[in-house]
Design an enzyme around this catalytic site. Structure first.
Site, short mmCIF file in Angstrom:
data_model
loop_
_atom_site.label_atom_id
_atom_site.label_comp_id
_atom_site.label_asym_id
_atom_site.label_seq_id
_atom_site.Cartn_x
_atom_site.Cartn_y
_atom_site.Cartn_z
N ASN A 60 52.78 71.93 37.44
CA ASN A 60 51.99 71.97 36.21
C ASN A 60 52.44 70.79 35.35
OD1 ASN A 60 50.73 72.48 33.81
ND2 ASN A 60 51.80 74.42 33.38
N LYS A 96 51.18 69.80 32.61
CA LYS A 96 50.98 70.04 31.17
C LYS A 96 50.32 68.81 30.52
CE LYS A 96 54.67 73.39 31.38
NZ LYS A 96 55.71 74.15 30.70
N HIS A 130 48.38 80.67 30.94
CA HIS A 130 49.73 80.12 30.76
C HIS A 130 50.26 80.53 29.38
CE1 HIS A 130 53.10 77.41 30.36
NE2 HIS A 130 53.06 77.27 31.67
N GLU A 177 51.90 79.02 27.22
CA GLU A 177 51.71 78.05 26.13
C GLU A 177 50.32 78.20 25.53
OE1 GLU A 177 52.94 74.67 28.45
OE2 GLU A 177 55.00 75.41 28.35
N GLU A 234 56.18 83.91 34.81
CA GLU A 234 56.92 82.88 34.07
C GLU A 234 57.48 83.50 32.79
OE1 GLU A 234 55.38 78.68 35.20
OE2 GLU A 234 54.15 79.45 33.56
N GLY A 265 61.01 75.56 30.21
CA GLY A 265 61.45 74.35 29.53
C GLY A 265 62.80 74.48 28.84
N SER A 269 62.01 76.67 34.55
CA SER A 269 63.20 75.86 34.84
C SER A 269 63.52 75.78 36.33
CB SER A 269 64.41 76.37 34.04
OG SER A 269 64.15 76.26 32.66
P1 13P Z 1 59.46 74.26 33.31
O1 13P Z 1 59.56 74.14 34.80
O2 13P Z 1 59.48 72.94 32.60
O3 13P Z 1 60.41 75.26 32.75
O4 13P Z 1 57.97 74.84 33.00
C1 13P Z 1 57.54 75.95 33.67
C2 13P Z 1 56.08 76.13 33.43
O5 13P Z 1 55.66 76.41 32.32
C3 13P Z 1 55.18 75.92 34.58
O6 13P Z 1 53.90 76.36 34.28
#
Ligand code: 13P
Length: 250
Positions: free
Chosen positions: A8, A10, A96, A98, A169, A175, A214
């Site tokens: 992803n 982003k 997601h 976010e 997740e 992150g 992560s």
């Molecule tokens: P990270 O791998 O940066 O923690 O992000 C995970 C994520 O949100 C994947 O969709």
């Protein structure tokens, strides 16, 4: 079942950066094992360039990070599943965290997108996960089941198992560098598998459940050995072809 290794990206990478990373990734994954499937969720603005960069590489699939549940219309700023298909996508993300937290997407809206995208011909990775507050107050199962119920509310019971994946997740692991522990991952993935047994009994063992939060080249192998882990969804460590290819091949 093939394991699903997903990137992803982003809101990172312009179209030149995205297509260069993808071309590099394709080279590193020329000997992709038969039991691995790879998808890259790139920003909308880079999808066409990515599709061109992949022209002869059927072993990496493309995905959009979001879509709107309509074919077309007066939905300023939104993108339809048909438009994603037209840009070379086979997949889309839904729900997601976010988007749930920053854009305010509700469980019900995520469910509408999931069903609509599947009907339109895209495969879907439906994301779920709890915040640290929800976990600390003992609401883990309630939150995951609520997100699953709404997220899968309108999908056909005939859906092919390989067309939908669930990504667990935990919000507190995204992150942050704080990867969920083996017990935490196995516990949550068991909740998802048990839910699937009731909602989609015929497909339940074949639907892939991904872990995200992560994930790094160093921790992938251990995560992949856990019960009910059938792939990963990777943010930060997927931005470089070098590290994501090590994750895919771990
Ligand atoms: P990270 O791998 O940066 O923690 O992000 C995970 C994520 O949100 C994947 O969709």
């Amino acid at each position: 079942m093939k394991t699903l290794m997903a990137a992803n990206w982003k809101m990172y990478k312009n179209k030149e950066e995205a297509s260069a990373t993808l071309a590099d990734l394709a080279l590193r994954l020329t000997a992709l094992p038969q039991n691995r499937e790879v998808v890259v969720f790139a920003p909308f603005t880079a999808l066409s360039a990515c599709s061109s960069a992949l022209a002869d590489n059927s072993h990496i699939a493309l995905g959009g990070q979001n879509c709107y549940p309509a074919a077309e219309g007066a939905f300023t700023g939104e993108i339809s599943p048909t438009m994603l298909l037209n840009c070379g996508c086979a997949w889309v993300l839904a729900g997601h965290s976010e988007r749930r937290s920053l854009i305010g997407e509700t469980d019900v809206f995520v469910g509408k997108k999931t069903a609509y995208a599947l009907n339109a011909g895209l495969n879907v990775v439906l994301c779920i996960g709890e915040t640290s507050g929800e976990r600390d107050s003992g609401k883990l199962t309630d939150v995951l089941v609520r997100q699953l119920e709404a997220g899968l509310a309108d999908i056909s019971t005939d859906i092919a198992a390989e067309r939908i994946a669930l990504a667990y997740e935990p919000v507190w692991a995204i992150g942050t560098g704080r990867v969920a522990g083996p017990t935490e991952i196995a516990e949550s993935h068991a909740v998802v598998r048990n839910f699937l047994k009731k909602r989609l009994p015929r497909q339940s063992q074949d639907i892939r459940i991904l872990y995200g939060g992560s994930v790094k080249p160093e921790n992938t192998k251990e995560i992949m050995t856990l019960d009910n882990v059938n792939g990963v969804l990777v943010g930060g460590a997927s931005l470089q072809a070098e590290s994501f290819s090590r994750i895919v091949l771990a």
